[in-house]
Design a protein around this motif. Structure first.
Motif, PDB file in Angstrom:
ATOM      1  N   MET A 159       0.852  -1.191   0.000  1.00 32.93           N
ATOM      2  CA  MET A 159       0.000   0.000   0.000  1.00 32.93           C
ATOM      3  C   MET A 159       0.892   1.246   0.000  1.00 32.93           C
ATOM      4  O   MET A 159       0.691   2.185  -0.759  1.00 32.93           O
ATOM      5  CB  MET A 159      -0.805  -0.023   1.295  1.00 32.93           C
ATOM      6  N   VAL A 163       1.131   4.148  -2.742  1.00 32.59           N
ATOM      7  CA  VAL A 163       0.744   5.503  -2.309  1.00 32.59           C
ATOM      8  C   VAL A 163       1.863   6.497  -2.649  1.00 32.59           C
ATOM      9  O   VAL A 163       1.610   7.587  -3.181  1.00 32.59           O
ATOM     10  CB  VAL A 163       0.425   5.521  -0.789  1.00 32.59           C
ATOM     11  N   ILE A 178      -4.639   4.136  -7.656  1.00 30.32           N
ATOM     12  CA  ILE A 178      -4.058   2.862  -7.238  1.00 30.32           C
ATOM     13  C   ILE A 178      -5.021   1.722  -7.546  1.00 30.32           C
ATOM     14  O   ILE A 178      -6.181   1.755  -7.150  1.00 30.32           O
ATOM     15  CB  ILE A 178      -3.759   2.898  -5.719  1.00 30.32           C
ATOM     16  N   TRP A 180      -5.745  -2.152  -6.884  1.00 27.19           N
ATOM     17  CA  TRP A 180      -5.378  -3.204  -5.947  1.00 27.19           C
ATOM     18  C   TRP A 180      -4.802  -4.406  -6.681  1.00 27.19           C
ATOM     19  O   TRP A 180      -5.339  -4.774  -7.719  1.00 27.19           O
ATOM     20  CB  TRP A 180      -6.627  -3.623  -5.148  1.00 27.19           C
ATOM     21  N   TRP A 274      -4.673   5.983   0.407  1.00 28.96           N
ATOM     22  CA  TRP A 274      -4.854   4.790  -0.424  1.00 28.96           C
ATOM     23  C   TRP A 274      -6.315   4.673  -0.872  1.00 28.96           C
ATOM     24  O   TRP A 274      -6.623   4.390  -2.014  1.00 28.96           O
ATOM     25  CB  TRP A 274      -4.442   3.563   0.390  1.00 28.96           C
ATOM     26  N   ASN A 278      -8.166   5.516  -5.008  1.00 34.61           N
ATOM     27  CA  ASN A 278      -8.253   4.128  -5.384  1.00 34.61           C
ATOM     28  C   ASN A 278      -9.058   3.921  -6.654  1.00 34.61           C
ATOM     29  O   ASN A 278     -10.113   4.511  -6.832  1.00 34.61           O
ATOM     30  CB  ASN A 278      -8.906   3.358  -4.233  1.00 34.61           C
TER      31      ASN A 278
END
Ligand code: BT5
Length: 325
Positions: A159, A163, A178, A180, A274, A278
């Motif tokens: 993470m 970030v 971001i 996942w 984060w 996202n």
């Protein structure tokens, strides 16, 4: 930083502060506490490494421009960090910076060491996949960390890496998000991949390698055909060539900022950043080609929460996520 590196860094700091001006050999030698002959040798070595320092006869030395290269004295003369980059090694070519970092860490290399390369012959992604790593255009680097935390907290370092990259790119005006667990995307295309690897010894985390590959100056035509429609770079997004070193230094500084906070147990902000930036949350996703549902959240341990169509909430700790819409 070793004392040897220290002096080269100081030479560059002084010449850069007075860019375009001739600085006398005498003055430099006094500041560095070395003889003028020793200074001359260092200057010639820096010139060999690619730094265009002009020797002005009987007057001194002048730095007229700084090329976009990643050699240690230049990077270190710009870097301001507490942990990350305390030692920095640069190679023209390696198989994979992660492999090299892992070998060095296994032999005891210290926390904070950064290893970068101009290109990789075996750049690695997850699950044996390849990372496209052409010469002179992008950033490929690995950071050795030895966090005194339990293995369960290590996914937070993934993470943390995404970030730091995301923040650096957003500071440059790029709309980075971001995805996942380990990618940074811009407008639906992958700009950065992160491969973090952990080694456990005697039940404790021995080391973690953060491996980061960021597309900086590759053009659309440089990508192999299978990546052309799914990958992007900073220069494609911004429309101009970007200084790799500037982006590199900025990412290292942000990694350092977030890592120092992580060590102090201050992890809320990391989590908020984060979540706020996202790309995955709130989207309908397909995990590993079999689990379909809505990505509704993430746990403090970095697991993704998926609500499947029958209402069940499933925790996913690793996998590939395709965004359906
Ligand atoms: C990753 O894997 O995204 C992790 C990549 C980490 C690379 C860095 S470079 C420095 C360090 N040293 C290494 O050897 N590795 C790390 P994964 O999620 O498995 O994604 C791999 C997939 O991304 C590939 O199968 C391609 O589809 C795509 N890909 C490969 N190269 C790319 C590139 N340069 N830009 C965008 N996408 C790429």
């Amino acid at each position: 930083m070793s004392e040897l590196q220290d002096k080269d860094v100081l030479i560059l700091k002084i010449l850069r502060e007075r860019e375009g001006e001739v600085v006398s050999g005498e003055e430099l030698a006094i500041i560095l506490g070395i003889s003028r002959v020793a200074l001359r040798k260092r200057i010639y070595k820096l010139k060999e490494e690619g730094i265009p320092i002009k020797v002005v006869d009987r007057k001194g030395y002048v730095l007229e421009s700084v090329p976009d290269i990643l050699i240690p004295p230049l990077v270190l003369s710009e870097l301001n960090t507490e942990v990350i980059g305390t030692k920095y090694l640069f190679f023209e070519v390696v198989d994979s910076t992660n492999l090299l970092a892992k070998n060095m860490a296994a032999k005891g290399e210290a926390e904070g060491t950064v290893i970068a390369a101009d290109y990789q012959t075996k750049g690695r992604g997850r699950l044996g996949r390849k990372w496209f790593s052409p010469k002179g255009k992008n950033l490929y680097f690995s950071v050795i960390l030895r966090p005194p935390v339990s293995a369960a907290l290590v996914p937070q370092l993934t993470m943390l890496s995404s970030v730091a990259v995301c923040e650096a790119l957003r500071d440059m005006g790029v709309d980075a998000l971001i995805k996942w667990p380990n990618d940074v995307f811009v407008k639906g295309r992958k700009i950065c991949g992160i491969l973090n690897e952990m080694e456990i010894k005697g039940g404790k985390v021995d080391f973690v390698i953060l491996g980061i590959g960021l597309n900086v100056n590759v053009k659309e035509d440089d990508f192999p055909s299978d990546l052309r429609n799914i990958a992007t770079s900073l220069s494609i997004e911004l429309g101009y060539e970007v200084s790799r070193r500037e982006v590199f230094v900025r990412i290292l500084e942000l990694l350092d900022k977030w890592y120092v906070r992580f060590l102090k147990g201050e992890r809320k902000e990391l989590f908020y950043f984060w979540r706020e930036h996202n790309y995955t949350l709130g989207k309908r996703v397909l995990v590993d080609g079999k689990l379909e549902g809505f990505a509704i959240g993430v746990t403090p341990y970095g697991e993704l929460l998926i609500r499947s169509d029958d209402g069940e909430v499933v925790k996913v700790s690793a996998g590939d996520v395709d965004i359906i819409n």
